[in-house]
Design a protein around this motif. Sequence first.
Motif, short mmCIF file in Angstrom:
data_model
loop_
_atom_site.label_atom_id
_atom_site.label_comp_id
_atom_site.label_asym_id
_atom_site.label_seq_id
_atom_site.Cartn_x
_atom_site.Cartn_y
_atom_site.Cartn_z
N VAL A 10 20.55 7.94 48.41
CA VAL A 10 21.12 6.75 49.15
C VAL A 10 22.13 6.54 48.15
N GLN A 12 24.41 3.93 46.40
CA GLN A 12 24.12 2.65 45.72
C GLN A 12 25.12 1.33 46.74
N ASN A 13 24.52 0.53 46.60
CA ASN A 13 25.61 -0.58 47.13
C ASN A 13 26.57 -1.44 46.15
N PHE A 19 23.30 -5.51 53.52
CA PHE A 19 23.47 -4.82 53.87
C PHE A 19 22.57 -3.90 54.21
N PRO A 20 22.11 -3.28 54.73
CA PRO A 20 20.56 -2.18 54.75
C PRO A 20 21.28 -0.86 54.31
N THR A 21 22.21 -0.29 53.74
CA THR A 21 23.17 0.32 53.88
C THR A 21 22.03 1.94 53.87
N ASP A 22 21.35 2.01 52.52
CA ASP A 22 20.25 3.66 52.92
C ASP A 22 19.67 3.79 54.00
N LYS A 23 19.16 1.88 54.76
CA LYS A 23 18.89 2.54 56.14
C LYS A 23 18.95 3.05 56.96
N ILE A 24 20.82 2.78 56.90
CA ILE A 24 21.17 3.25 57.97
C ILE A 24 21.79 4.95 57.58
N GLN A 25 21.65 4.87 56.51
CA GLN A 25 21.65 6.96 56.01
C GLN A 25 20.78 7.25 56.68
#
Length: 125
Positions: A10, A12-13, A19-25
């Motif tokens: 993932v 990194q934010n 905001f859960p960017t890894d979940k979106i990915q």
Amino acid sequence: MLFFAFGDGVAQNPRNLSFPTDKIQHAIGFYVLTLTVLGAFPRRPCWLLAGTVLLLGAAIELVQPWVGRQGSLEDVLADMAGIVAAVLPCWIRGREGRTVALSPSEGMPDTSENDAPGFLSRLGR
């Protein structure tokens, strides 16, 4: 997909936002993976393919502790969201449980009357 397999998985934010960017990915990755599997096996039931992809996602999370990462139920749920988004049109169109490809007018051959053997049968297995 190779980035997710061989990279750190993932991005990194950088601002530590909530905001859960890894979940979106995860959702996007499994959406694309599910579409690929559905296209590769158009004669297989959607539920079977979706279940197989979901098992893959769960297996990935189960293996992560052995490779220095932490598995997460939330990641599996995000995977499931991507899978459902990819399979939902299949279920809506009525493909569920049947082995029917798109009609010729949609760019693919109609297999409803074609009893061609499956991939493994053509290999002699």
